[in-house]
Structure formats: C-alpha cells, structure tokens
Design an enzyme around this catalytic site. Sequence first.
Site, PDB file in Angstrom:
ATOM      1  N   PHE A   1      49.917 -46.231  31.189  1.00 55.82           N
ATOM      2  CA  PHE A   1      50.713 -45.366  30.305  1.00 55.82           C
ATOM      3  C   PHE A   1      50.037 -44.653  28.934  1.00 55.82           C
ATOM      4  O   PHE A   1      50.243 -43.928  28.225  1.00 55.82           O
ATOM      5  CB  PHE A   1      52.075 -45.987  29.748  1.00 55.82           C
ATOM      6  CG  PHE A   1      51.942 -47.162  28.678  1.00 55.82           C
ATOM      7  CD1 PHE A   1      51.606 -46.793  27.323  1.00 55.82           C
ATOM      8  CD2 PHE A   1      51.656 -48.320  29.118  1.00 55.82           C
ATOM      9  CE1 PHE A   1      51.424 -47.789  26.331  1.00 55.82           C
ATOM     10  CE2 PHE A   1      51.620 -49.365  28.050  1.00 55.82           C
ATOM     11  CZ  PHE A   1      51.549 -49.327  26.741  1.00 55.82           C
TER      12      PHE A   1
ATOM     13  N   CYS B   1      42.495 -48.953  25.798  1.00 55.24           N
ATOM     14  CA  CYS B   1      41.898 -50.053  26.374  1.00 55.24           C
ATOM     15  C   CYS B   1      40.658 -50.257  25.494  1.00 55.24           C
ATOM     16  O   CYS B   1      39.915 -51.411  25.586  1.00 55.24           O
ATOM     17  CB  CYS B   1      41.533 -49.649  27.771  1.00 55.24           C
ATOM     18  SG  CYS B   1      40.612 -48.260  27.983  1.00 55.24           S
TER      19      CYS B   1
END
Length: 719
Positions: free
Chosen positions: A372, A504
């Site tokens: 997401f 990330c």
Amino acid sequence: MDIESCTELNEFPQMLPPPPGTFVDREELIQHVGDFAVSQGYVVTIKQSKRDRVVVLGCDRGGVYRNRRKPADESSAERTRRRKTGSRLTNCPFEAVGKKDDGLWILTIKNGTHNHEPIKDISEHPSARRFTEREIVLIKEMTEAGLKPRQILKRLRQNNPDLLSTPKHVYNVKAKLRQGNMTVETLRNSLQIMRNFKPLRPQKSAVRNNYLAVTEPSWRQRNPPRVPNLIGGRFVDSQSFVSIDVLNPATQQVISQVPLTTNEEFKAAVFAAKRAFPLWRNTPIAARQRIMFKFQELIRRDIDKLAMNITAEHGKTLKDAHGDVLRGLEEVEHACGLATLQMGEFVSNVSNGIDTYSIREPLGVCAGICPFDFPAMIPLWMFPLAVTCGNTFILKPSEKDPGAAVMLAELAVEAGLPNGVLNIVHGSNEIVNAICDDDDIKAISFVGPNVAGTYVYARASAKGKRIQSNVGAKNHAVVMPDASMDATLNALVAAGFGAAGQKCMALSTVVFVGGLNPWEDKLVEHAKAIKVNAGTEPDSDLGPVISKQVKEQICKLIQTGVDTGANLVLDGRNIVVPEYEHGSFVGPTILSNVTTNMECYKEEVFGPVLLCMQADSIEEAINIINRHKYSNGASIFTTSGVAARKFQTEIEVGQVGINVPISVPLPFSSFTSCKPSFAGDLNFDGKAGIQFYTQVKMVTQQWKDLPGSSGASLLMPSS
C-alpha cells in the site's frame, strides 16, 4: 463454469469466454460479451431474449444447417458433401446467459467451449460490415436527398475511414428500409437515449471505430463504486459478493469497495494473458516502446487526478503523492529505451566456421503483488518493464489503495496496450495463493511486509517460479560529530517523517556517534515544526497513516519501547487534527536511549517514529547496523572522506548514502537489498530487472561447405 475444462473439451486453439460480471443494463452486458468475443476470434449473436428478464447469447456458428431445397436428382452423399463445404455452421456449444436480478444484469457462462477455429481475420467476418444506427439514419437521409449507393459510401467513409462495407451492403439497407424492416424513427430514439448517458473516453473497437457514446459501466455507477477487474482488455465488475471497504484515512469515509476476485475470474485473467502472449512477444520492440511513450504522456496529462486519488486512499500529502507518480513515471521512461538494453552478445568464429550468439526472450505470463505504501510507483516498477520486454502481466494492487493502479491500467489501455497484455485482479490471501500456484505464471514480483514476502517466496519458488521479493526494512543513519547540523537535521526529519514513515526506505533509526546531547533539542524543534493535517490541505506536511489498525500497531510498538526503558522525547500518539477528528493520525514521535534488544528496534515500525541510539565510535555504529536482520539501506552524515569510505566499505546493506538520507537509485540502476530484506536472485530495476523478466537463449550456427567424409566423427568438437 470451470475454465480449465475448456482445454480438455476443446481440441482447437483456446478461445476464452468473456469474464462473468454484473452490469447496469442489458445493452452493456451484450456489448461486453460482443467486444470480448471479437478479441478472442469469434462473434456472438442473440439466441433468445426476454427483454426485461433474460438474454441468451451464442456463437454465430452455433446453428444447425438446414437444407431447404433438395433437388430430386441429388444423392444423400452429395447433399452431405454440399452441406459440409457450403455452411459455416458447426453447432458450436458456446452459450452465455444474462439475467436481471434486483435491478442489475448478471452474466454467467453456461458453456465456454467452441468446436471450431478462431476467426483469423475478424475484418472478413460479415459483422465487420454492419452499419451503426447512426450510419443507417444517414443512409436514409442521403437516399432521400438523391445520392447513389457509391456516393453514400464515400460520404460515410469520410467520417469512418475504417468502414468495411461495400455498395452491396448499402443496397441491402435501402431495401430493408423500403420493406419496413428497419424503422428510422426507432433508431433516432435509441440514439437520443444513448446521448443522455455520460460518455466515457472514446475507445477503438476490435473491428472498427465505434462513434456512439456508451453508458457508464456498472462498477462506476454504484455508491460507493466497486473497483473493477481488468480481464482481457475489459474493465468488469466482479461477481464476488464479498468486498473490502477502501477508507479515506483522514475521514474514515468509504471511498470505494474492492471485490475479492473469484477463482473463475482469476483463471479468466490468466487465460487472457496466456492467449495474448504469442502475438505480443512477436510485436516489434519499437512498437512496444511507442506504447510506453504514449503511456508516459498520458500519465503526465492525468498526474493531478492520480495524485488526488493516492491522497484520498493512502493519506499522504498531495506533494508526496505527486512524487509517488513521478518516481513511477521514471520507470516508464526507462522502459521507453529498452531496445538497446535487451541486446544480446555475438562472438564470431568461436570454432572453425562457427559463430555463437545470445538473445533475450520474454518469459510469458508474469505477476506482481503490490503493497500500500506507493500505490503508483510500485505497480510502475513492475508491469511497464515486464510488458515492454514482451511478457504479459497479472497485477494485484493492494486492497487498501487500489485506485491508482486501476487508473494507470486505464491509461495503459488508452495508450494502445493490446487486450490481455495487462490484467488486474483483487483480493487478499486466496488470490495471492492462486498467483503462487498457477502453472502458467512464470515469474512473480513482490513488495510488502516480511511475513507475507517470506511466504510468497517459499510457496512460489516451490512451484519453480522466478521470484523477486522486497520485504521488511530497518534503515539506519549514522551521524558523526563533524556532520553539518542544519543540513543533517533537515535530512533526518524529512526522511524519518515523510509520508508518515510509511515507505520501505524511511529512515527509522539514527545512531549518533559521540552522543545525542548536541542534537536532541534541535531535532525535537525541527520535528515540532511539521504540520500534521489531511493530505489535501495545502499547508500539510504530514498526513494520516493508512488505517486505524496500523495506528494501533504503531502506538503499541512505541509503548513497548517506553516500557523497556526508552525515553519518549516527543509523543505524537494522541494528536487531534481539527475537522478530521476521526482520522488515523500519528504525529512525529522521537524515542531516545533505544537499545538493540527493544521490540521497537527489532521490528519495522512503518510510521512517523524516529529511534535515536548512541555509539562511542564509527566501528560500534557499523556493528549495530550489520547485526540487524533487515538491511535495505544505510546512510552516514559526515564531512570526513575517511569516515565515509570506511562506512561504505564495511557496511552490509544494499544501498549506501553519504550525506544523503534515502539512497534510492534511479531506474537505470537496480534497487538493491540484501539479507532478509530481499529474497531472490535478481533485483528490481536496471539491468537486473531486465534479466528478471527475460531468459537467455544461446544459438550456435555453422554456415560452410563441409568436406566429404567417410563417416561421422565421435570426437568432442573443439577449436
């Protein structure tokens, strides 16, 4: 219907049945079946119809030959021969049924098989020469004006250059109008009805351009709208009765619903991709690149719409959402220059009169499973490169924010991507399992949390698939005592709290060499200056996290840190944003005196939380980072070239930044991770990305006059 049974019952090349779905009216259902059938190489006709309740559609080759006149002198064998050679009818068993239920039309496939070859050239079929209702009205008017059939046809072709009809077809229409078999007034009424609907972006039919406006599809008309599947070039509503609400994290209002794609629909998507592959792989690389050039142009055109959708579904600010799309756009631009990157190698005369060379070929059907955190960039990491290499693709967006991926797919179709090359399915665990298990899918790209990534890698690799899996991350920064204070603080705050820490490559942990005291007050001051608000507000720096559940998990990890001895320097857990009191907001949070045995340090927080640690030397800081199980990236802030060189040499991560907080490379360089943060052999992007989506074929050839010999030589060939 079990689609797998189609290949068992049908010895002819596979012709895929249209994906089942739900439609707002009968006409939309018929158009969906008809357009899909043409893309597969067959034509459908209405076999039976009760206009307000049911319509039965069959293949146009589904009739039985009727021998109306039997010459007295003709034998039975001669009649049989003439029947077989003179008729196209094969009694084809294909049948699709549309039924009206609770105001909507539901399509089911009663029999998806055919007993004949696909039509090689659909333009040669009689259906390609049919006039539209508008053209029939014009024929009537031009006939009344005294124009002859050839003149009428010439005028019609000025508006529709792809028209395949002949003067004979104009004569036939005129005859039917004279006989009363066509009522022009009825046609005019139907055209007026169609004009009252909001038109979509014009699309090209598989046969010829359709200049009539079409109605909004059923999935757009629902409230809230349902996110469609993309199967074989058609956006269709799923037949699944189970769906997941997509919430605006700032308001908790339902934006849309994501259906859990059924197993039948998933198999239809895979069949569509598999069928499209042979033609797509043989499409010249220059033609594939031209589609990517058009695709990037359309993304630039609609970038504001894409950013707004990302902000509404994900929560990140509009500025950050634009950055999401722009980083993805760089991937498309990279794909536009793929021809030279796919070139093989050639070695001449490796042996006497023998040459050898390598060529790169696509794998087949590939799949991508997206997280997401980057609703646009991650899908664009995957399918543009894959399809430009000649593969077809199944994309599964995140069920939390799928809107951007569907919008990108619409643009790809508009850019000219052929039917079946890109398909989209939705869901959670079951659809992920189906992707891992399907034998027709050759490679899977995955980005997401560690547990899911490990599972996907193990399950898919057991089936012999190629896998590239980017999973959990814990990115560190080392701040040396000689670092520039203002530049370093700005970098730490931007990298630690940007996009609410939901990326990330977020910088979640800072190791201060020599102590935190000179930095702590200034760091808190910079963090407090961040404006927390809904992503759509113009002054917002930090939006909400994606859901209430994610907020609870972040707050839980913060509390475990406090309970185990960390100092809560800045607490953003209880922040309240005026007018958005129900939003899932977490303000900037800073924990100091964090140690390596704390749960908040071991696990990925994935929120706007900055963990501060201390080390006595650069060697200790490097050891702290190298001992952590995740290793996406690490950065050092210093003015010492000696310290920077030591850091880049000894640190064990995939990406290193020197006075750069997030060292994410551009698409022509691979996105590298190591240790548990990446599973697989070939990374995303760059040369590694191209190698992942292609396979090498070595060719050895000999062109020479071989001397006469008394017999074959059994010796090993050598130079």
